[in-house]
Design an enzyme around this catalytic site. Structure first.
Site, mmCIF file in Angstrom:
data_model
loop_
_atom_site.group_PDB
_atom_site.id
_atom_site.type_symbol
_atom_site.label_atom_id
_atom_site.label_comp_id
_atom_site.label_asym_id
_atom_site.label_seq_id
_atom_site.Cartn_x
_atom_site.Cartn_y
_atom_site.Cartn_z
ATOM 1 N N HIS A 18 38.989 39.903 35.387
ATOM 2 C CA HIS A 18 38.443 41.047 35.310
ATOM 3 C C HIS A 18 37.847 40.748 34.592
ATOM 4 O O HIS A 18 36.234 39.356 33.800
ATOM 5 C CB HIS A 18 39.168 42.016 33.632
ATOM 6 N N ASP A 19 35.603 41.296 35.406
ATOM 7 C CA ASP A 19 35.129 41.162 34.935
ATOM 8 C C ASP A 19 33.833 40.310 35.464
ATOM 9 O O ASP A 19 32.808 39.678 34.579
ATOM 10 C CB ASP A 19 34.000 41.754 33.377
ATOM 11 N N GLY B 198 38.610 35.821 32.491
ATOM 12 C CA GLY B 198 37.565 37.001 32.354
ATOM 13 C C GLY B 198 35.903 36.407 32.290
ATOM 14 O O GLY B 198 35.738 36.106 31.494
#
Length: 271
Positions: A122-123, A140
């Site tokens: 994520h991200d 992440g």
């Protein structure tokens, strides 16, 4: 005109460009945008809130846009954005962002190759012309800048930063930032030199490469700490895009850059 297998599942809410191929048993969910000329191979999965550019190839078993593997995720709408001419090979996984990060989006830049079994959490932001070799895992909120290459089975700690034109040797454990133009590897990971071969292939001339090497020699091999090494580079080298890239990267680093190799460390080089 698109070529969509009758055995594929394509949500009516998906937005498809022209000249797209979708193979048998591929799954494309609602709120997905796929640009012209993309090829989605059999058994690939694209979940909601994915936007993909043109001429991308998504190979069998790849999963794009699954919810993040992050306990802070609370069901919010977040995104995956993929550029043009991106190749995502077999069984790679790219997760959506989280609002908790302040970003809410995972990005893959144009002309990047994501090899088989790679995980992009994520991200994360992966730049243009990058190569993530098979079994790479980036945790992440990791940033991988343009033209970086991560060797097979490399694992990257969350919040890490890989600089432009850097190359990380296969099987590395990255727990510090990797400065631009560098070659890093070994166990524990450390600076091993300048990515000379990669820079030559991308058109950097010999004088520029020598200048980069000399700047890193000041930083890693002459016994200065980070602050003093950067000051020596600032004062001792003519202004150039490469000098600005190196100094800006180091000064903005939150995790700190990788240490020098053992022989340099014995001479008092920075950690």
């Amino acid at each position: 005109m698109n070529n969509i297998s009758p055995l594929a599942t394509v949500h009516p809410g998906a937005k498809l460009g022209d000249n797209i191929e979708i193979g048998p048993y591929a799954f494309i969910d609602d709120n997905v945008e796929i640009g012209d000329g993309c090829k989605i191979y059999p058994h690939a999965t694209i979940f909601p809130y994915v936007k993909m550019g043109c001429d991308c190839n998504i190979f069998p078993g790849a999963v794009i846009g699954a919810i993040p593997q992050d306990l802070k995720f609370d069901g919010e709408i977040t995104y995956v954005e993929i550029g043009d001419r991106v190749n995502i090979r077999e069984c790679a996984t790219i997760n959506r962002g989280t609002k908790a990060s302040g970003k809410g989006v995972t990005r893959i830049g144009s002309d990047t190759l994501i090899m088989s079994y790679v995980h992009v959490a994520h991200d994360c932001t992966v730049g243009k012309h990058c190569i993530l070799v098979s079994y790479v895992g980036i945790a992440g909120e990791t940033d991988v800048d343009d033209w970086a290459i991560l060797g097979g089975s490399t694992v990257v700690h969350q919040f890490s930063h890989i600089g432009k034109h850097a190359m990380v040797g296969g099987g590395s454990k990255v727990n510090k930032d990797i400065p631009p133009f560098s070659l890093c590897g070994r166990e524990p990971i450390c600076y091993a030199g300048v990515n000379i071969v990669g820079l030559r292939r991308r058109g950097f001339d010999s004088d520029v490469i020598r200048n980069i090497k000399d700047m890193y020699d000041v930083l890693y091999n002459q016994g200065y700490n980070i602050t003093d090494g950067c000051a020596r580079i600032e004062a001792g080298f003519p202004d150039s895009p490469e000098k600005e890239e190196i100094l800006s990267f180091i000064r903005k680093s939150k995790r700190g850059i990788v240490r020098g190799n053992d022989s340099a460390h014995e001479k008092g080089a920075i950690e």
